[in-house]
Design a protein around this motif. Sequence first.
Motif, PDB file in Angstrom:
ATOM      1  N   ARG A   1      36.538  41.113  42.842  1.00 12.65           N
ATOM      2  CA  ARG A   1      36.331  39.748  43.647  1.00 12.65           C
ATOM      3  C   ARG A   1      34.909  39.340  42.892  1.00 12.65           C
ATOM      4  NH1 ARG A   1      34.158  41.531  48.830  1.00 12.65           N
ATOM      5  NH2 ARG A   1      32.373  41.959  47.843  1.00 12.65           N
ATOM      6  N   ASP A   2      33.868  40.380  42.457  1.00 14.98           N
ATOM      7  CA  ASP A   2      32.680  39.743  41.749  1.00 14.98           C
ATOM      8  C   ASP A   2      33.028  39.180  40.290  1.00 14.98           C
ATOM      9  OD1 ASP A   2      31.292  40.901  43.669  1.00 14.98           O
ATOM     10  OD2 ASP A   2      30.742  42.806  42.888  1.00 14.98           O
ATOM     11  N   GLU A   3      33.981  39.611  39.803  1.00 13.68           N
ATOM     12  CA  GLU A   3      34.389  39.046  38.457  1.00 13.68           C
ATOM     13  C   GLU A   3      34.937  37.646  38.650  1.00 13.68           C
ATOM     14  OE1 GLU A   3      37.837  39.797  34.984  1.00 13.68           O
ATOM     15  OE2 GLU A   3      36.542  41.560  35.852  1.00 13.68           O
ATOM     16  N   ALA A   4      36.056  37.538  39.704  1.00 11.94           N
ATOM     17  CA  ALA A   4      36.632  36.242  40.030  1.00 11.94           C
ATOM     18  C   ALA A   4      35.448  35.148  40.447  1.00 11.94           C
ATOM     19  CB  ALA A   4      37.644  36.393  41.126  1.00 11.94           C
ATOM     20  N   ARG A   5      34.398  35.730  41.040  1.00 13.73           N
ATOM     21  CA  ARG A   5      33.445  34.746  41.735  1.00 13.73           C
ATOM     22  C   ARG A   5      32.560  34.304  40.402  1.00 13.73           C
ATOM     23  NH1 ARG A   5      27.981  34.430  43.439  1.00 13.73           N
ATOM     24  NH2 ARG A   5      27.810  33.069  45.021  1.00 13.73           N
ATOM     25  N   ALA A   6      32.273  35.252  39.542  1.00 17.87           N
ATOM     26  CA  ALA A   6      31.644  35.002  38.206  1.00 17.87           C
ATOM     27  C   ALA A   6      32.226  33.937  37.456  1.00 17.87           C
ATOM     28  CB  ALA A   6      31.312  36.144  37.510  1.00 17.87           C
ATOM     29  N   ASP A   7      33.702  34.118  37.162  1.00 17.10           N
ATOM     30  CA  ASP A   7      34.652  33.404  36.549  1.00 17.10           C
ATOM     31  C   ASP A   7      34.521  31.755  37.205  1.00 17.10           C
ATOM     32  OD1 ASP A   7      35.195  35.186  34.722  1.00 17.10           O
ATOM     33  OD2 ASP A   7      37.234  35.562  35.677  1.00 17.10           O
ATOM     34  N   TRP A   8      34.471  31.704  38.426  1.00 17.58           N
ATOM     35  CA  TRP A   8      34.671  30.412  39.288  1.00 17.58           C
ATOM     36  C   TRP A   8      33.148  29.682  39.091  1.00 17.58           C
ATOM     37  CZ3 TRP A   8      31.996  28.085  43.181  1.00 17.58           C
ATOM     38  CH2 TRP A   8      32.429  27.151  43.792  1.00 17.58           C
ATOM     39  N   ILE A   9      32.356  30.473  39.083  1.00 20.80           N
ATOM     40  CA  ILE A   9      31.021  29.896  38.823  1.00 20.80           C
ATOM     41  C   ILE A   9      30.694  29.284  37.585  1.00 20.80           C
ATOM     42  CG2 ILE A   9      28.395  30.093  38.753  1.00 20.80           C
ATOM     43  CD1 ILE A   9      28.706  32.096  41.351  1.00 20.80           C
TER      44      ILE A   9
ATOM     45  N   LEU B   1      38.215  57.231  33.441  1.00 28.39           N
ATOM     46  CA  LEU B   1      37.995  55.880  33.659  1.00 28.39           C
ATOM     47  C   LEU B   1      39.166  54.932  33.292  1.00 28.39           C
ATOM     48  CD1 LEU B   1      34.320  55.436  32.748  1.00 28.39           C
ATOM     49  CD2 LEU B   1      35.315  54.854  34.824  1.00 28.39           C
ATOM     50  N   PRO B   2      39.656  54.790  32.075  1.00 32.77           N
ATOM     51  CA  PRO B   2      40.831  53.993  31.631  1.00 32.77           C
ATOM     52  C   PRO B   2      41.947  54.094  32.567  1.00 32.77           C
ATOM     53  CG  PRO B   2      40.357  55.455  29.674  1.00 32.77           C
ATOM     54  CD  PRO B   2      39.672  55.799  30.820  1.00 32.77           C
ATOM     55  N   PHE B   3      42.157  54.826  33.229  1.00 34.22           N
ATOM     56  CA  PHE B   3      43.537  55.051  34.242  1.00 34.22           C
ATOM     57  C   PHE B   3      43.053  54.733  35.778  1.00 34.22           C
ATOM     58  CE2 PHE B   3      44.393  57.676  30.619  1.00 34.22           C
ATOM     59  CZ  PHE B   3      45.374  56.954  30.381  1.00 34.22           C
ATOM     60  N   ARG B   4      41.677  54.729  36.103  1.00 34.76           N
ATOM     61  CA  ARG B   4      41.379  54.594  37.281  1.00 34.76           C
ATOM     62  C   ARG B   4      41.290  52.970  37.665  1.00 34.76           C
ATOM     63  NH1 ARG B   4      35.282  56.473  38.561  1.00 34.76           N
ATOM     64  NH2 ARG B   4      36.361  58.393  37.989  1.00 34.76           N
ATOM     65  N   GLN B   5      41.964  52.749  38.702  1.00 33.45           N
ATOM     66  CA  GLN B   5      42.081  51.405  39.315  1.00 33.45           C
ATOM     67  C   GLN B   5      40.656  50.789  39.759  1.00 33.45           C
ATOM     68  OE1 GLN B   5      44.920  50.975  42.470  1.00 33.45           O
ATOM     69  NE2 GLN B   5      46.577  51.563  41.192  1.00 33.45           N
ATOM     70  N   ARG B   6      40.607  49.363  39.337  1.00 33.74           N
ATOM     71  CA  ARG B   6      39.317  48.793  39.517  1.00 33.74           C
ATOM     72  C   ARG B   6      39.017  48.262  41.202  1.00 33.74           C
ATOM     73  NH1 ARG B   6      38.842  43.839  35.920  1.00 33.74           N
ATOM     74  NH2 ARG B   6      38.014  43.186  37.757  1.00 33.74           N
ATOM     75  N   SER B   7      38.078  48.449  41.633  1.00 29.25           N
ATOM     76  CA  SER B   7      37.686  48.285  42.882  1.00 29.25           C
ATOM     77  C   SER B   7      38.014  46.736  43.348  1.00 29.25           C
ATOM     78  CB  SER B   7      36.452  48.827  43.345  1.00 29.25           C
ATOM     79  OG  SER B   7      35.542  47.968  43.036  1.00 29.25           O
TER      80      SER B   7
END
Length: 92
Positions: free
Chosen positions: A16-24, A5-11
């Motif tokens: 996109r979901d994190e950016a949308r949550a930050d925007w909201i 997990l620590p080396f796996r790239q985020r999807s």
Amino acid sequence: MSIPLPFRQRSRRAERDEARADWIDERRREARIVVADVIHHSDHLLRIACNVLVRHGETPEEREDARILLVVLEAKTPGRRNHHNQDPEVER
């Protein structure tokens, strides 16, 4: 064999979901600032802020308070919604 997990790239979806949550979150914060300083903002800006809080407020109380403020703003300017849709011949 999968990558740990620590080396796996985020999807891209997670990003996109994190950016949308930050925007909201940022829009919600701005809406709260506008509503808190109601005296110094236009009715139009207050309506936008209330609509944001009605849709994205964190608590039911916050959403209900924003909805009530929208009702008060509409009572302040009755007929505002129907003004643009009226037939010019009827106004004469």
